[in-house]
Enzyme design. Structure first.
Site, short mmCIF file in Angstrom:
data_model
loop_
_atom_site.label_atom_id
_atom_site.label_comp_id
_atom_site.label_asym_id
_atom_site.label_seq_id
_atom_site.Cartn_x
_atom_site.Cartn_y
_atom_site.Cartn_z
N ASP A 1 0.79 -1.24 0.00
CA ASP A 1 0.00 0.00 0.00
C ASP A 1 0.81 1.28 0.00
O ASP A 1 0.23 2.37 -0.03
CB ASP A 1 -0.94 0.03 1.21
N PRO B 1 7.65 -5.74 4.95
CA PRO B 1 6.82 -4.69 4.32
C PRO B 1 6.85 -3.36 5.07
O PRO B 1 6.33 -2.37 4.56
CB PRO B 1 5.42 -5.29 4.35
N ARG C 1 -4.26 5.54 5.77
CA ARG C 1 -4.59 5.10 4.42
C ARG C 1 -5.66 6.00 3.81
O ARG C 1 -6.16 6.93 4.44
CB ARG C 1 -5.05 3.64 4.47
N TYR D 1 0.45 -2.51 11.74
CA TYR D 1 1.41 -3.61 11.79
C TYR D 1 1.66 -3.91 13.26
O TYR D 1 2.05 -3.02 14.02
CB TYR D 1 2.73 -3.22 11.12
#
Length: 592
Positions: A50, A329, A241, A249
């Site tokens: 993302d 990530p 986001r 996370y």
């Protein structure tokens, strides 16, 4: 008996994730005969990667796609840091999220992978290219004939495709391709078929990730900032986001998340509710609550840091993206590295297929991108450890101190943002005359800078004069030698006259917008009125000017800066050594 249909294509792309759609779009825009297939019946609907880093936004801008990204994505401008305190966690500082002084876009953009892929899918569709689904490769064979492999007009790769949606006997197809790109993910069928190993190791760090829309009772004050949280109950990272969504996370215990019998992460041991319970222990005294029907996606994973032993077989079959490198990530590198792999490869394939360059040019793909992947893994080992270890306080513990953590976060800025990627010397990267533009590093991307167009005084960023159109850009800083440069470029035997179709000329003059006459520039240096620029400020006097000093180019002596089709500086030629350009292009470019 199954009937085998047969077709031919210049480039077959296997996989329509970020690396695949970047490749397909770039090749389609260049007019290459390309097909792209994917095993998924539909594109990703939620979750996955993302984060788009500053350099990747520049790359998207070079394809005319940055505005579409900006219209949909969230932008991360600040980063907050939390440490254990007397009542739980407490904020200990905020800094800019991107600490790369040359970044044109000083932020990260976040948008779920499906929407990012959709940007490319829409662009590809305009070029007449669509992903064919659901299709999987079931056989791959590369010719062992040296003459065939050396001939860019040959079709030495045979791939058998299976059309999963077909139930009749004609569900298989033979495709003969000049080149194949395997962008088929971390469990790449192409990589395994070629026999390439993934070299590296699995870490002990286990993390959960969940995408949610927080409810109104969520009281964490930095919910819309990137936040790195260390607590006595573990670590967590918050990623804002698009819309109201956030991603968490969450550090997990390997004893809870890993199946002791298989040694692998077991998704059955967690669900989104349990992940949020772990998160709330970390966030104390704050709470995180999700709107129940707005939990989009979740998973758990163990960090693996590996690089493929090879990125290509005979420069005919290539692997890209997760097929050739895997890592954590949390630094936001995976999708960015993947797309920049095929951004690097696509223009080289185009040059070979158009007959502009010798097929040996394709050797530079593995040379450049495998070294980058190795550097990325080294970076990721340090970066992921920073977020997985508890911070050290008052000399206790083994992790970094807050000061060390912030220092490392900022020092990593050039690499994590992508703006510091540096390709080593090769056929397309020659640093012999670096001193002629001492601040514009050969092998790194063209630094952004505002110029003024001579014809109409409009401001233009120099990066927008180097779009990803498969052509080399010759940025001519003529100083007082414009006629000399023009005579050199017009030589019948010179590289430029032999390959005008592969090069564009842009001229940057010293002068003032109020007095300059752009028509006084020799015609070869002004192929279009938009291609003559001034080292001057805009009409407000606040933007632009001083590009010669920024790049380290003498205003009198001048120089020619060669920018590759992917936006990286290939070489620099002093105006008294212009024949080095014949040598540079002659090392890989074919005559007409």
């Amino acid at each position: 008996m199954v009937s085998l249909n047969e077709s031919r294509v210049d480039v077959l792309v296997l996989g329509a994730g970020p690396a695949g759609v970047m490749c397909g779009n770039a090749l389609a825009r260049a007019g290459v005969n390309v097909r792209i297939v994917d095993k998924r019946a539909v594109r990703v609907a939620a979750g996955q990667a993302d984060g788009i880093q500053p350099r990747t936004i520049e790359v998207l801008q070079s394809y005319g796609l940055a505005d579409c990204l900006h219209s949909k994505a969230a932008l991360m401008v600040m980063a907050a840091f939390y440490n254990p305190g007397p009542k739980g966690i407490e904020r200990i500082g905020r800094v800019p999220d991107v600490t790369a002084p040359t970044a044109r876009y000083p932020y990260e953009a976040t948008l779920h992978q499906g929407e990012i892929e959709a940007i490319f899918l829409d662009s590809m569709k305009k070029e007449g290219l669509q992903v064919e689904r659901p299709i999987v490769p079931i056989a791959l064979q590369i010719s062992d004939d040296p003459e065939e492999l050396a001939d860019p007009r040959a079709y030495p790769v045979k791939v058998v495709l299976k059309h999963l949606a077909k139930e009749s006997g004609d569900d298989t197809e033979i495709v003969r391709a000049k080149f194949v790109v395997g962008a088929d993910g971390a469990h790449s069928w192409v990589r395994k078929t070629l026999g390439f190993s993934m070299d590296g190791e699995q870490t002990d760090f286990v993390w959960g990730v969940v995408d949610i829309v927080p409810s109104e009772v969520t009281d964490f004050p930095d919910i819309r900032n990137k936040s790195a949280i260390h607590s006595t109950n573990g670590s967590c990272m918050v990623i804002p986001r698009e819309g109201d969504k956030i991603r968490l996370y969450i550090q997990l215990s390997d004893t809870d998340a890993v199946n002791p019998q298989t040694g692998r992460v077991d998704l059955g041991r967690y669900d989104p509710e349990r992940l949020l319970k772990v998160a709330n222990k970390i966030f104390r005294p704050y709470t995180i609550h999700a709107i129940p029907d707005q939990i989009d996606w979740w998973t758990i994973y163990q960090i693996g840091q590996r690089v493929a032993s090879r990125f290509t077989a005979h420069e005919r079959v290539f692997i890209a993206g997760d097929a050739c490198h895997t890592h954590s990530p949390k630094a936001g590198q995976g999708m960015n590295a993947s797309m920049n792999d095929t951004h690097n490869l696509a223009w080289k394939l185009t040059h070979v297929l158009r007959g502009w360059a010798d097929i040996s040019l394709l050797k530079t793909y593995e040379f450049e991108r495998r070294k980058y992947a190795q550097d990325l893994i080294a970076f990721d080992k340090e970066f992921s450890a920073l977020f997985s270890e508890k911070l050290r306080e008052d000399g206790e513990g083994h992790g970094p101190t807050y000061e060390e953590f912030i220092g490392a976060f900022q020092n990593y800025g050039n690499f994590s943002s992508g703006v510091g990627v540096h390709y080593s010397p090769s056929a397309v990267t020659d640093p012999l005359y670096q001193a002629a533009a001492e601040n514009l590093i050969i092998g790194q991307r063209l630094l952004p800078h505002v110029l003024v167009r001579a014809a109409d005084a409009r401001e233009v960023n120099i990066q927008d004069l180097a779009p990803s159109d498969s052509r080399f850009k010759l940025f001519v800083f003529p100083g007082v030698h414009a006629d000399k440069v023009a005579s050199f470029l017009e030589r019948p035997e010179g590289f430029f006259n032999r390959r005008r179709d592969a090069c564009s000329v842009i001229t940057i003059m010293c002068g003032e917008k109020a007095t300059v006459n752009h028509l006084a520039v020799p015609p070869v240096l002004r192929p279009h009125w938009t291609k003559v620029l001034l080292d001057d400020t805009d009409i407000t006097g606040t933007r632009g000017g001083w590009i010669h000093e920024r790049y380290g180019i003498s205003r009198m002596a001048g120089a020619i800066v060669v920018v590759r089709p992917d936006g990286y500086v290939g070489t620099v030629a002093p105006l008294d050594k212009l024949t080095v350009l014949d040598d540079y292009f002659g090392s890989f470019m074919l005559s007409t």
